[in-house]
Design an enzyme around this catalytic site. Structure first.
Site, PDB file in Angstrom:
ATOM      1  N   ASP A  99       0.835  -1.197   0.000  1.00  0.00           N
ATOM      2  CA  ASP A  99       0.000   0.000   0.000  1.00  0.00           C
ATOM      3  C   ASP A  99       0.876   1.256   0.000  1.00  0.00           C
ATOM      4  OD1 ASP A  99      -2.387   1.340  -0.046  1.00  0.00           O
ATOM      5  OD2 ASP A  99      -2.800   1.136   2.093  1.00  0.00           O
ATOM      6  N   GLU A 138       2.913   4.781  -4.282  1.00  0.00           N
ATOM      7  CA  GLU A 138       3.111   5.747  -5.376  1.00  0.00           C
ATOM      8  C   GLU A 138       4.534   6.334  -5.401  1.00  0.00           C
ATOM      9  OE1 GLU A 138      -0.804   4.891  -4.435  1.00  0.00           O
ATOM     10  OE2 GLU A 138       0.532   6.010  -3.137  1.00  0.00           O
ATOM     11  N   ASP A 173      -8.605   4.346  -3.359  1.00  0.00           N
ATOM     12  CA  ASP A 173      -9.589   4.621  -2.306  1.00  0.00           C
ATOM     13  C   ASP A 173     -10.853   5.248  -2.879  1.00  0.00           C
ATOM     14  OD1 ASP A 173      -7.750   3.616  -0.524  1.00  0.00           O
ATOM     15  OD2 ASP A 173      -7.017   5.577   0.103  1.00  0.00           O
TER      16      ASP A 173
END
Length: 798
Positions: free
Chosen positions: A405, A408, A473
């Site tokens: 998670d 990026e 999300d």
């Protein structure tokens, strides 16, 4: 290729609108073949043009005074020994293969591409600098549609937009999002070609936002290399792109099952209760996913601990072993951030595992979870430290899968330095190389196991590391659901075939049972079935009210019944790069009406799926491609292709259609894939008088061995139909790898759309009893288990 053909191509290119482009300042000085590649010297640098295959051509520009960086993050294909020819036609050079031809106009200097004689695209000003950016631009036809640029929700035809190439989370997005976690430097055209800009640095991809027929790639620095990929079909284009950048390994079979997941399970007792409730409710389950509470009691201040919290998880080894005995795999979240307050901060510093600042010290900065450093997945010390954590959790605890998670990375200041470059230079490949770290670690330390790698960010070619992406999300709303088919279908076109969403939506506390039901029904026909959300409203179907729970159970059971078909889609993706979710554009590439169409999509080749994305829907308008007749999967009703029809909608399912002539292998649902086998198969064939020959297949292996097909540890069952007059023949033919034992398999053959009771049915030349239902028009034929590799059923129709 003969000289007349080359001359004809040159005339076509020079006569096309693309020929208006020029760069008056760039002068051609010399050109020659160096082996198979064309090297051109210009007044300001050097071009190197080379084929990877007859359908893939690469062009690199090296400005005078610069050194070429030969390393690509994306490309893994070796340049082909494809025959390439060079001819000097006076005013232009013709260089190419049997597929792609490059025309280099000498004055004004210009590069244009054609495929089998048809113009594709041409450089406009070529490489140049503008407003501090390095740019390469191309001249577009005025009416071509554009796709690509990664995961976005902006409308399926993305022409007219300028996209930032900087992987970034968008919390709570709904029907529209300009920037998400996967920004890929890929442009695809309705003319059936792709342009891949082979440079990882941040920048922009402009899909003609200025309305002047220009496609432009803009970047801060790096390689000036791009590839043109062309083909005769969309399957060719995507297949060529994935041959260039790598194919997705087939995931473990349990990845095609149902996941229990939420943000998050706080204790071992809570997790055990959830798994037991799925089993008690007879709701299939294959994995449980632990969010960040497995290593900390609080959301903030604990990230980077990366070890079980012993207070709330007193015996994680036994918990994971017990889950495994129940057929449930354990997946743990990990993040690349190590907080200065975490238990592993000093260890990470001492092991030199972290990215640094300009002074060479561990870079630290604040973000939502606390004051943090960032693992440097580009330094050997960082990779070794991070992999040791994964290896020990796998070896000592039996963890089966990983969730990466915030990759990026979510916060990545430009001042941060990595072993191979600045933050801005490596930002878009961070998730890509994090997945590479795990993929390569498994190949070294667990070579007989397929990893499961769920990642929120990646780059061109990330699929080859087994990366399973999700769409971030998304808001728990109807707008959130509406954006999901576009994101998933676009990503499949760009090579990353397992894009999926948090089923039910992630962000917010909205409790809407109809929305939840529709999202799960859509999830049956997307690559990964994983409800996940913030815990204020339960994401797991076992905690919904009874009517919603019953509908969710039916969706999940259908998902498990379709395992033979879905697993075969994974095989086709692995072998050919075929997306699991495909746009209707694939069926009718010349139909301008479907260029922006994504309200329905293909699930593999045989299903057409039309998600319900609005509340209270009772009717749905669906376009059925003209390439086939179609059957309603739930009612059996036949529809002609090439029409837009309005179908009734009920709450118990979404509209799904099956292609005439399709074979759909199915099984009875099981509690988990640990109980799965194909020894008893329901084989559905959709008979239609318009289909004189049909085909399909089923791929099977042990569901766990990496590269099972290449190792000969597989079975490939091919299905074929032939209709001659009143005689319908169906053949089942098994191909078995040298290291595999095929099971004796009983088949219940179900033939749809049989209008009258057949005069006779024969199996292996002997008449057999059969069932036929006049109301449903279903013919049922039992084909007994046998050691023979081939079975033939002959049906004499009335």
């Amino acid at each position: 290729m003969t000289p007349p053909t080359l001359a004809k191509i040159a005339l076509l290119l020079l006569a096309s609108p693309l020929a208006l482009a020029q760069n008056a300042d760039r002068k051609l000085q010399s050109a020659a073949l160096n082996g198979k590649q064309l090297e051109i010297t210009t007044s300001d640098g050097k071009y190197v043009i080379k084929p990877y295959s007859s359908r893939i051509m690469e062009t690199t520009f090296i400005p005078r005074g610069e050194r070429h960086d030969a390393a690509s993050h994306a490309v893994v294909l070796a340049p082909d020994q494809e025959p390439a020819t060079l001819r000097d036609e006076g005013g232009a050079l013709q260089y190419g293969t049997a597929g792609i031809t490059v025309t280099v106009t000498k004055s004004p200097f210009r590069i244009a591409y054609a495929y089998k004689g048809a113009p594709l695209v041409a450089e406009k000003l070529g490489h140049h600098k503008k407003d501090g950016a390095e740019v390469i631009d191309f001249e577009l036809d005025k009416d071509e549609a554009l796709y690509g640029a990664g995961a976005r929700a902006v409308g399926f035809n993305r022409r007219g937009k300028r996209f930032t190439l900087y992987n970034k989370a968008h919390y709570g997005y709904e029907e529209r999002s300009e920037l998400l976690n996967f920004t890929l430097p890929v442009a695809m055209s309705s003319k059936m070609y792709a342009l891949h800009f082979d440079n990882a640095a941040i920048g922009h991809l402009d899909f003609d936002s200025g309305k002047n027929n220009t496609l432009a790639y803009e970047t801060i620095s790096g390689r000036k290399t791009y590839q043109v990929i062309a083909g005769d079909s969309w399957e060719d284009v995507v297949g060529g792109y994935t041959s260039l950048t790598g194919r997705q390994p087939l995931p473990p079979r349990w990845a095609f099952g149902n996941f229990a997941s939420r943000f998050g399970y706080h204790t071992e007792r809570e997790a055990r209760d959830v798994v037991n409730k799925f089993i008690a409710e007879k709701m299939p389950l294959d994995a449980i996913v632990f969010d960040l509470y497995w290593f900390g009691k609080e959301v903030k201040g604990t990230m980077g601990n990366l070890a079980f919290d012993k207070d709330n998880f007193p015996d994680p080894k036994k918990m994971i072993a017990d889950f495994n005995a129940q057929g449930v795999k354990t997946v743990l979240i990990t993040e690349p951030f190590v907080l200065t307050t975490s238990g592993k901060w000093q260890e990470a510093v001492d092991k030199r595992a972290l990215a640094t600042d300009a002074a060479g010290k561990p870079a630290t900065y604040d973000f939502f979870f606390g004051n943090t450093g960032l693992v440097d997945v580009y330094s050997q010390t960082g990779k070794d430290w991070f992999w040791d954590i994964y290896k020990n959790l796998r070896k000592d605890y039996g963890v089966a899968g990983w969730w990466g998670d915030l990759g990026e990375p979510e916060v990545h200041p430009s001042s941060v330095r990595h072993a191979t470059g600045t933050a801005d230079q490596v930002h878009n490949t961070y998730g890509h190389d994090w997945a590479r770290l795990i993929h390569e670690g498994y190949r070294k330390d667990f070579p007989n196991e397929r990893p499961f790698i769920l990642m929120r960010a990646g780059y061109s070619g990330s699929q080859r590391f087994g990366l399973i992406p999700w769409s971030g999300d998304v808001n728990r709303s109807w707008g959130g659901l509406q954006s999901q088919p576009e994101i998933a279908v676009q990503m499949g076109m760009q090579g990353i075939g397992y894009m999926h969403s948090d089923l039910g939506g992630f962000a917010g506390e909205m409790l809407d049972d109809e929305l939840y039901t529709r999202w799960l029904q859509y999830g049956v026909f997307q690559p990964v079935f994983r409800p996940h959300a913030q815990e204020a409203v339960a994401s797991e179907p076992v905690f919904r009210e009874e009517a919603t729970k019953a509908l969710a159970r039916e969706s999940i059971r259908l998902r498990y019944s379709l395992l033979p078909y879905n697993y075969t889609l994974g095989f086709d993706n692995n072998q050919q790069g075929l997306p699991l979710m495909r746009p209707v554009l694939y069926e009718e590439p010349k139909n301008e009406k479907v260029r922006g169409h994504v309200s329905s999509y293909l699930w593999g080749r045989e299903f057409l799926v039309a998600p319900i994305t609005e509340p209270g829907a009772r009717r749905k308008e669906v376009y059925l491609p003209a390439t086939s007749a179609w059957f309603d999967f739930h009612t059996g009703r036949r529809y002609e292709g090439g029409i837009t029809t309005v179908v009734p909608v009920t709450l118990d399912h979404i509209p799904v259609f099956v292609r005439a002539g399709a074979f759909i292998p199915m099984v009875k649902p099981v509690q988990s894939t640990s109980q799965y086998n194909t020894r008893s198969l329901d084989l559905h064939y959709y008979h239609d008088a318009s289909v004189t020959a049909g085909g399909g297949k089923l791929y099977d292996d042990d569901g766990a061995t990496p590269e099972a097909f290449e190792k000969g540890q597989y079975e490939l069952v091919r299905f074929a139909s032939a209709l001659q007059g009143k005689e319908l023949s169906i053949t089942i033919n098994s191909e078995v790898g040298k290291q595999y034992q095929r099971p004796e398999r009983g088949v219940a053959l179900i033939v749809h759309n049989v209008a009258a009771k057949p005069a006779r049915v024969q199996v292996e030349g002997r008449a057999v009893k059969f069932g036929w239902d006049a109301k449903t028009r279903l013919l049922s034929v039992p084909v007994a288990a046998t050691k023979r590799a081939v079975s033939t059923v002959v049906i004499t129709l009335q």
